[in-house]
Design a protein around this motif. Structure first.
Motif, short mmCIF file in Angstrom:
data_model
loop_
_atom_site.label_atom_id
_atom_site.label_comp_id
_atom_site.label_asym_id
_atom_site.label_seq_id
_atom_site.Cartn_x
_atom_site.Cartn_y
_atom_site.Cartn_z
N UNK A 1 65.89 -35.79 61.33
CA UNK A 1 64.45 -36.07 61.27
C UNK A 1 64.14 -37.11 60.20
N UNK A 2 64.80 -37.01 59.06
CA UNK A 2 64.54 -37.96 57.97
C UNK A 2 65.07 -39.35 58.31
N UNK A 3 66.23 -39.43 58.94
CA UNK A 3 66.77 -40.72 59.37
C UNK A 3 65.83 -41.36 60.38
N UNK A 4 65.32 -40.57 61.31
CA UNK A 4 64.39 -41.08 62.32
C UNK A 4 63.12 -41.60 61.65
N UNK A 5 62.60 -40.85 60.69
CA UNK A 5 61.38 -41.28 59.99
C UNK A 5 61.61 -42.60 59.25
N UNK A 6 62.77 -42.73 58.63
CA UNK A 6 63.10 -43.97 57.92
C UNK A 6 63.24 -45.13 58.90
N UNK B 1 58.08 -42.19 43.62
CA UNK B 1 59.46 -42.65 43.54
C UNK B 1 60.08 -42.26 42.21
N UNK B 2 61.21 -41.59 42.28
CA UNK B 2 61.98 -41.23 41.09
C UNK B 2 63.06 -42.28 40.92
N UNK B 3 62.94 -43.10 39.89
CA UNK B 3 63.89 -44.20 39.71
C UNK B 3 65.30 -43.71 39.40
N UNK B 4 65.44 -42.43 39.10
CA UNK B 4 66.76 -41.88 38.78
C UNK B 4 67.53 -41.40 40.00
N UNK B 5 66.97 -41.53 41.19
CA UNK B 5 67.64 -41.06 42.39
C UNK B 5 68.02 -42.21 43.30
N UNK B 6 69.07 -42.00 44.07
CA UNK B 6 69.50 -43.02 45.02
C UNK B 6 69.38 -42.50 46.46
N UNK B 7 68.53 -41.52 46.67
CA UNK B 7 68.41 -40.87 47.99
C UNK B 7 68.02 -41.87 49.08
N UNK B 8 67.19 -42.83 48.77
CA UNK B 8 66.79 -43.82 49.77
C UNK B 8 67.98 -44.70 50.15
N UNK B 9 68.74 -45.13 49.16
CA UNK B 9 69.93 -45.93 49.43
C UNK B 9 70.93 -45.15 50.28
N UNK B 10 71.06 -43.87 50.01
CA UNK B 10 71.97 -43.02 50.77
C UNK B 10 71.53 -42.95 52.23
N UNK B 11 70.24 -42.75 52.47
CA UNK B 11 69.75 -42.66 53.85
C UNK B 11 69.81 -44.00 54.58
N UNK C 1 57.75 -48.04 48.51
CA UNK C 1 57.03 -47.94 49.79
C UNK C 1 57.69 -46.88 50.68
N UNK C 2 59.02 -46.94 50.76
CA UNK C 2 59.75 -45.99 51.60
C UNK C 2 59.55 -44.57 51.09
N UNK C 3 59.66 -44.37 49.78
CA UNK C 3 59.49 -43.04 49.20
C UNK C 3 58.11 -42.48 49.52
N UNK C 4 57.09 -43.30 49.40
CA UNK C 4 55.72 -42.84 49.65
C UNK C 4 55.46 -42.59 51.12
N UNK C 5 56.00 -43.41 52.00
CA UNK C 5 55.71 -43.30 53.43
C UNK C 5 56.62 -42.35 54.18
N UNK C 6 57.88 -42.27 53.77
CA UNK C 6 58.85 -41.44 54.49
C UNK C 6 59.05 -40.09 53.81
N UNK C 7 59.06 -40.08 52.49
CA UNK C 7 59.27 -38.84 51.76
C UNK C 7 57.97 -38.22 51.26
#
Length: 79
Positions: free
Chosen positions: A8-13, A39-49, A29-35
């Motif tokens: 579901x998260x991959x589809x949303x992205x 945005x937490x600058x200490x995480x790489x969750x967006x890069x991972x997805x 933008x991605x953090x606000x719209x998809x998650x």
């Protein structure tokens, strides 16, 4: 013509990238719209997805669609 299974998260992205095709979207933008979160600058969750999507969509494709714009974010385009 190939079926790709996404979470579901991959589809949303992917949906967000497609709705903004040709436009660079930042990680914020991605953090606000998809998650739906700040945005937490200490995480790489967006890069991972984004990497998950690349492995499912671009890995064996002759034309890559998901591109990194260094220092800015990501863009979905053919070249």
């Amino acid at each position: 013509g190939k079926t790709i299974e996404l979470t579901a998260r991959e589809f949303a992205l992917l949906d967000y990238l497609m709705r903004n095709a040709g436009r660079v979207v930042s990680r914020v933008d991605i953090a606000e719209q998809v998650w739906d979160t700040g945005f937490d600058t200490g995480t790489n969750v967006i890069d991972v997805y984004v990497n998950y999507l690349r492995n499912k969509i671009d890995k064996e494709a002759p034309i890559k669609l998901i591109h990194t714009v260094v220092g800015m974010g990501y863009v979905l385009k053919e070249k």
